[in-house]
Design a protein around this motif. Structure first.
Motif, PDB file in Angstrom:
ATOM      1  N   ALA A 129       0.870   4.056  -2.843  1.00 41.79           N
ATOM      2  CA  ALA A 129       0.636   5.471  -2.526  1.00 41.79           C
ATOM      3  C   ALA A 129       1.712   6.356  -3.154  1.00 41.79           C
ATOM      4  CB  ALA A 129       0.600   5.670  -1.007  1.00 41.79           C
TER       5      ALA A 129
ATOM      6  N   ARG B 195      -7.720   5.584   3.473  1.00 41.04           N
ATOM      7  CA  ARG B 195      -7.086   4.260   3.474  1.00 41.04           C
ATOM      8  C   ARG B 195      -6.304   4.040   4.769  1.00 41.04           C
ATOM      9  NH1 ARG B 195      -5.484   0.117  -0.172  1.00 41.04           N
ATOM     10  NH2 ARG B 195      -7.412   0.716  -1.204  1.00 41.04           N
TER      11      ARG B 195
ATOM     12  N   LEU C  37      -5.896   8.987   0.571  1.00 43.41           N
ATOM     13  CA  LEU C  37      -4.918   8.236   1.340  1.00 43.41           C
ATOM     14  C   LEU C  37      -5.269   8.254   2.827  1.00 43.41           C
ATOM     15  CD1 LEU C  37      -2.390   6.549   1.185  1.00 43.41           C
ATOM     16  CD2 LEU C  37      -1.043   8.650   1.185  1.00 43.41           C
TER      17      LEU C  37
ATOM     18  N   GLU D 250       0.828  -1.208   0.000  1.00 44.21           N
ATOM     19  CA  GLU D 250       0.000   0.000   0.000  1.00 44.21           C
ATOM     20  C   GLU D 250       0.865   1.262   0.000  1.00 44.21           C
ATOM     21  OE1 GLU D 250      -4.079  -1.346   2.274  1.00 44.21           O
ATOM     22  OE2 GLU D 250      -2.253  -1.087   3.473  1.00 44.21           O
TER      23      GLU D 250
END
Length: 179
Positions: free
Chosen positions: A77, A165, A162, A73
């Protein structure tokens, strides 16, 4: 060539959190692309491999290290964010090349909106028409014709996503029963 031109990743100020740190990282990359506008035009054939490019990655990963994101992840990103910065720099450069010398960005956008209004109908393109009539192009009085305003607004949208998340990853790690 790209690694040598990339300059060392600036250490940056001490960030109060991942969001401020990534914002600073992205803005520093943006400044590099403004300084060397040819740099984002170099084709990407492989992952970053030089020490300066890796240092940029390291600085970005350091901003996310305190989150509960997985390594995959975090990489996703930074890939998204660096791609956004690169594309924004390319787009800004191309738009500047397409304007008349001395023409402000907002004036160019107003002309574009006016030209589009002449050739589209709200029946055929209802959403585009609504955006044009909303004044989204070239009429924002708070823009002050800042060339990086679109970049700054897009950056905040990405950081908002973001944040969602990171919040979900944090909640998932807290909900996981520890044995």
């Amino acid at each position: 060539m790209v690694d040598a031109a990339s300059e060392p990743a600036p250490a940056g100020k001490v960030a109060s959190g991942w969001r401020e740190g990534l914002r600073s990282w992205a803005r520093d990359l943006w400044k590099l692309y403004q300084k060397r506008p040819w740099l984002p035009r170099v084709p990407v054939y492989r992952a970053p491999s030089g020490p300066r490019q890796i240092a940029w990655l390291e600085r970005g990963f350091a901003q996310l290290a305190s989150t509960d994101l997985t390594g995959k992840e975090m990489l996703a990103a930074l890939t998204l964010l660096s791609g956004f910065v690169r594309h924004s720099a390319l787009l800004q450069g191309e738009m500047e090349e397409g304007r008349e010398p001395g023409q402000a960005q907002t004036e160019s956008q107003r002309e574009y909106a006016a030209a589009l209004n002449c050739v589209i109908s709200s029946e055929q393109f209802p959403h585009t028409s609504a955006i044009l009539t909303s004044g989204a192009l070239g009429t924002d009085s708070d823009r002050n014709d800042e060339p990086d305003q679109d970049f700054a607004e897009g950056l905040e949208l990405i950081l908002d996503g973001l944040a969602a998340r990171i919040t979900a990853a944090s909640q998932a790690s807290m909900a996981c029963p520890c044995e």
